[in-house]
Design a protein around this motif. Structure first.
Motif, PDB file in Angstrom:
ATOM      1  N   ASN A 241       0.798  -1.222   0.000  1.00 44.61           N
ATOM      2  CA  ASN A 241       0.000   0.000   0.000  1.00 44.61           C
ATOM      3  C   ASN A 241       0.834   1.277   0.000  1.00 44.61           C
ATOM      4  O   ASN A 241       0.291   2.358  -0.169  1.00 44.61           O
ATOM      5  CB  ASN A 241      -0.985   0.011   1.168  1.00 44.61           C
ATOM      6  CG  ASN A 241      -0.299   0.005   2.512  1.00 44.61           C
ATOM      7  OD1 ASN A 241       0.926  -0.032   2.595  1.00 44.61           O
ATOM      8  ND2 ASN A 241      -1.077   0.033   3.567  1.00 44.61           N
ATOM      9  N   PHE A 242       2.138   1.195   0.141  1.00 44.81           N
ATOM     10  CA  PHE A 242       2.978   2.395   0.193  1.00 44.81           C
ATOM     11  C   PHE A 242       3.786   2.623  -1.078  1.00 44.81           C
ATOM     12  O   PHE A 242       4.568   3.560  -1.172  1.00 44.81           O
ATOM     13  CB  PHE A 242       3.923   2.343   1.404  1.00 44.81           C
ATOM     14  CG  PHE A 242       4.868   1.177   1.389  1.00 44.81           C
ATOM     15  CD1 PHE A 242       6.115   1.289   0.818  1.00 44.81           C
ATOM     16  CD2 PHE A 242       4.496  -0.034   1.950  1.00 44.81           C
ATOM     17  CE1 PHE A 242       6.981   0.215   0.799  1.00 44.81           C
ATOM     18  CE2 PHE A 242       5.358  -1.112   1.945  1.00 44.81           C
ATOM     19  CZ  PHE A 242       6.599  -0.987   1.363  1.00 44.81           C
ATOM     20  N   VAL A 243       3.574   1.794  -2.094  1.00 45.66           N
ATOM     21  CA  VAL A 243       4.304   1.936  -3.358  1.00 45.66           C
ATOM     22  C   VAL A 243       3.389   1.496  -4.501  1.00 45.66           C
ATOM     23  O   VAL A 243       2.611   0.564  -4.361  1.00 45.66           O
ATOM     24  CB  VAL A 243       5.618   1.121  -3.330  1.00 45.66           C
ATOM     25  CG1 VAL A 243       5.369  -0.361  -3.241  1.00 45.66           C
ATOM     26  CG2 VAL A 243       6.497   1.436  -4.514  1.00 45.66           C
ATOM     27  N   GLU A 244       3.471   2.222  -5.628  1.00 46.46           N
ATOM     28  CA  GLU A 244       2.682   1.859  -6.802  1.00 46.46           C
ATOM     29  C   GLU A 244       3.342   0.677  -7.512  1.00 46.46           C
ATOM     30  O   GLU A 244       4.546   0.449  -7.385  1.00 46.46           O
ATOM     31  CB  GLU A 244       2.591   3.042  -7.766  1.00 46.46           C
ATOM     32  CG  GLU A 244       1.863   4.241  -7.204  1.00 46.46           C
ATOM     33  CD  GLU A 244       0.399   3.964  -6.923  1.00 46.46           C
ATOM     34  OE1 GLU A 244      -0.260   3.263  -7.720  1.00 46.46           O
ATOM     35  OE2 GLU A 244      -0.089   4.447  -5.884  1.00 46.46           O
ATOM     36  N   ASN A 245       2.563  -0.055  -8.281  1.00 48.35           N
ATOM     37  CA  ASN A 245       3.102  -1.176  -9.049  1.00 48.35           C
ATOM     38  C   ASN A 245       4.187  -0.708 -10.000  1.00 48.35           C
ATOM     39  O   ASN A 245       4.069   0.351 -10.618  1.00 48.35           O
ATOM     40  CB  ASN A 245       1.995  -1.866  -9.853  1.00 48.35           C
ATOM     41  CG  ASN A 245       1.116  -2.730  -8.987  1.00 48.35           C
ATOM     42  OD1 ASN A 245       1.488  -3.114  -7.882  1.00 48.35           O
ATOM     43  ND2 ASN A 245      -0.061  -3.044  -9.475  1.00 48.35           N
ATOM     44  N   GLN A 246       5.246  -1.472 -10.080  1.00 47.42           N
ATOM     45  CA  GLN A 246       6.377  -1.249 -10.978  1.00 47.42           C
ATOM     46  C   GLN A 246       7.114   0.061 -10.721  1.00 47.42           C
ATOM     47  O   GLN A 246       7.713   0.633 -11.634  1.00 47.42           O
ATOM     48  CB  GLN A 246       5.924  -1.344 -12.435  1.00 47.42           C
ATOM     49  CG  GLN A 246       5.340  -2.690 -12.772  1.00 47.42           C
ATOM     50  CD  GLN A 246       4.891  -2.795 -14.210  1.00 47.42           C
ATOM     51  OE1 GLN A 246       4.879  -1.833 -14.952  1.00 47.42           O
ATOM     52  NE2 GLN A 246       4.518  -3.997 -14.611  1.00 47.42           N
ATOM     53  N   LYS A 247       7.084   0.559  -9.495  1.00 50.68           N
ATOM     54  CA  LYS A 247       7.836   1.755  -9.118  1.00 50.68           C
ATOM     55  C   LYS A 247       8.907   1.364  -8.112  1.00 50.68           C
ATOM     56  O   LYS A 247       8.754   0.405  -7.353  1.00 50.68           O
ATOM     57  CB  LYS A 247       6.926   2.823  -8.497  1.00 50.68           C
ATOM     58  CG  LYS A 247       5.819   3.291  -9.398  1.00 50.68           C
ATOM     59  CD  LYS A 247       6.375   4.009 -10.597  1.00 50.68           C
ATOM     60  CE  LYS A 247       5.235   4.510 -11.472  1.00 50.68           C
ATOM     61  NZ  LYS A 247       5.676   5.010 -12.744  1.00 50.68           N
ATOM     62  N   ASN A 248      10.016   2.116  -8.085  1.00 52.93           N
ATOM     63  CA  ASN A 248      11.101   1.816  -7.145  1.00 52.93           C
ATOM     64  C   ASN A 248      11.247   2.914  -6.093  1.00 52.93           C
ATOM     65  O   ASN A 248      12.323   3.127  -5.564  1.00 52.93           O
ATOM     66  CB  ASN A 248      12.417   1.574  -7.887  1.00 52.93           C
ATOM     67  CG  ASN A 248      12.884   2.800  -8.645  1.00 52.93           C
ATOM     68  OD1 ASN A 248      12.186   3.804  -8.721  1.00 52.93           O
ATOM     69  ND2 ASN A 248      14.069   2.716  -9.207  1.00 52.93           N
ATOM     70  N   PHE A 249      10.149   3.624  -5.805  1.00 48.08           N
ATOM     71  CA  PHE A 249      10.130   4.652  -4.774  1.00 48.08           C
ATOM     72  C   PHE A 249       8.769   4.627  -4.096  1.00 48.08           C
ATOM     73  O   PHE A 249       7.781   4.195  -4.677  1.00 48.08           O
ATOM     74  CB  PHE A 249      10.422   6.036  -5.363  1.00 48.08           C
ATOM     75  CG  PHE A 249       9.617   6.358  -6.598  1.00 48.08           C
ATOM     76  CD1 PHE A 249       8.337   6.870  -6.482  1.00 48.08           C
ATOM     77  CD2 PHE A 249      10.141   6.134  -7.856  1.00 48.08           C
ATOM     78  CE1 PHE A 249       7.582   7.160  -7.610  1.00 48.08           C
ATOM     79  CE2 PHE A 249       9.402   6.422  -8.987  1.00 48.08           C
ATOM     80  CZ  PHE A 249       8.121   6.928  -8.862  1.00 48.08           C
ATOM     81  N   THR A 250       8.750   5.096  -2.868  1.00 48.73           N
ATOM     82  CA  THR A 250       7.506   5.080  -2.100  1.00 48.73           C
ATOM     83  C   THR A 250       6.577   6.211  -2.540  1.00 48.73           C
ATOM     84  O   THR A 250       7.010   7.196  -3.135  1.00 48.73           O
ATOM     85  CB  THR A 250       7.775   5.212  -0.593  1.00 48.73           C
ATOM     86  OG1 THR A 250       8.344   6.500  -0.343  1.00 48.73           O
ATOM     87  CG2 THR A 250       8.695   4.110  -0.089  1.00 48.73           C
ATOM     88  N   ASN A 251       5.303   6.071  -2.226  1.00 48.46           N
ATOM     89  CA  ASN A 251       4.324   7.117  -2.526  1.00 48.46           C
ATOM     90  C   ASN A 251       4.680   8.411  -1.800  1.00 48.46           C
ATOM     91  O   ASN A 251       4.534   9.501  -2.348  1.00 48.46           O
ATOM     92  CB  ASN A 251       2.918   6.668  -2.128  1.00 48.46           C
ATOM     93  CG  ASN A 251       2.452   5.490  -2.945  1.00 48.46           C
ATOM     94  OD1 ASN A 251       2.897   5.256  -4.063  1.00 48.46           O
ATOM     95  ND2 ASN A 251       1.543   4.711  -2.374  1.00 48.46           N
ATOM     96  N   ARG A 252       5.141   8.280  -0.576  1.00 43.99           N
ATOM     97  CA  ARG A 252       5.522   9.451   0.218  1.00 43.99           C
ATOM     98  C   ARG A 252       6.690  10.200  -0.431  1.00 43.99           C
ATOM     99  O   ARG A 252       6.700  11.426  -0.493  1.00 43.99           O
ATOM    100  CB  ARG A 252       5.877   8.998   1.636  1.00 43.99           C
ATOM    101  CG  ARG A 252       6.087  10.108   2.612  1.00 43.99           C
ATOM    102  CD  ARG A 252       6.105   9.629   4.013  1.00 43.99           C
ATOM    103  NE  ARG A 252       7.222   8.742   4.275  1.00 43.99           N
ATOM    104  CZ  ARG A 252       7.579   8.357   5.484  1.00 43.99           C
ATOM    105  NH1 ARG A 252       6.891   8.749   6.540  1.00 43.99           N
ATOM    106  NH2 ARG A 252       8.600   7.562   5.667  1.00 43.99           N
ATOM    107  N   TYR A 253       7.659   9.465  -0.949  1.00 50.45           N
ATOM    108  CA  TYR A 253       8.789  10.074  -1.646  1.00 50.45           C
ATOM    109  C   TYR A 253       8.303  10.805  -2.896  1.00 50.45           C
ATOM    110  O   TYR A 253       8.685  11.954  -3.143  1.00 50.45           O
ATOM    111  CB  TYR A 253       9.818   8.992  -2.017  1.00 50.45           C
ATOM    112  CG  TYR A 253      11.038   9.528  -2.703  1.00 50.45           C
ATOM    113  CD1 TYR A 253      12.077  10.071  -1.970  1.00 50.45           C
ATOM    114  CD2 TYR A 253      11.160   9.489  -4.086  1.00 50.45           C
ATOM    115  CE1 TYR A 253      13.208  10.573  -2.593  1.00 50.45           C
ATOM    116  CE2 TYR A 253      12.283   9.989  -4.721  1.00 50.45           C
ATOM    117  CZ  TYR A 253      13.300  10.522  -3.974  1.00 50.45           C
ATOM    118  OH  TYR A 253      14.413  11.020  -4.592  1.00 50.45           O
ATOM    119  N   ALA A 254       7.444  10.171  -3.680  1.00 54.47           N
ATOM    120  CA  ALA A 254       6.918  10.782  -4.901  1.00 54.47           C
ATOM    121  C   ALA A 254       6.148  12.063  -4.590  1.00 54.47           C
ATOM    122  O   ALA A 254       6.302  13.069  -5.282  1.00 54.47           O
ATOM    123  CB  ALA A 254       6.023   9.793  -5.637  1.00 54.47           C
TER     124      ALA A 254
END
Length: 87
Positions: free
Chosen positions: A50-63
């Motif tokens: 729940n803290f990262v989107e699919n196929q991403k290498n960074f957290t939602n908070r970082y983005a």
């Protein structure tokens, strides 16, 4: 793919996700992400985090933080300050 649950553990993978820095230190989260097999079609699928989107290498908070910084600055400077490319 449907939203059915599965308890048939297939594999474990370790993933690295970029997180907000602490002070001037970069932070990378090493997360164990499980793969399961669908009991109907037998295809493997990744556990949803729940803290990262699919196929991403960074957290939602970082983005979210980077996006807010770009709103108040320009992309080139934000990329340089966060060790990112301007793309």
């Amino acid at each position: 793919m449907g939203n059915q649950s599965s308890h048939h553990l297939h594999q474990n993978y370790r993933y690295l996700f970029r997180e907000l820095p602490i002070g001037n230190k970069e932070v990378m989260l090493r997360v164990n992400r499980r793969r399961f097999k669908c009991k109907n079609c037998h295809k493997p699928f990744n556990e949803r985090l729940n803290f990262v989107e699919n196929q991403k290498n960074f957290t939602n908070r970082y983005a979210q933080t980077i996006t807010e910084q770009v709103v108040h600055s320009d992309i080139k400077n934000r990329a340089k300050n966060n060790n990112l490319t301007s793309e």
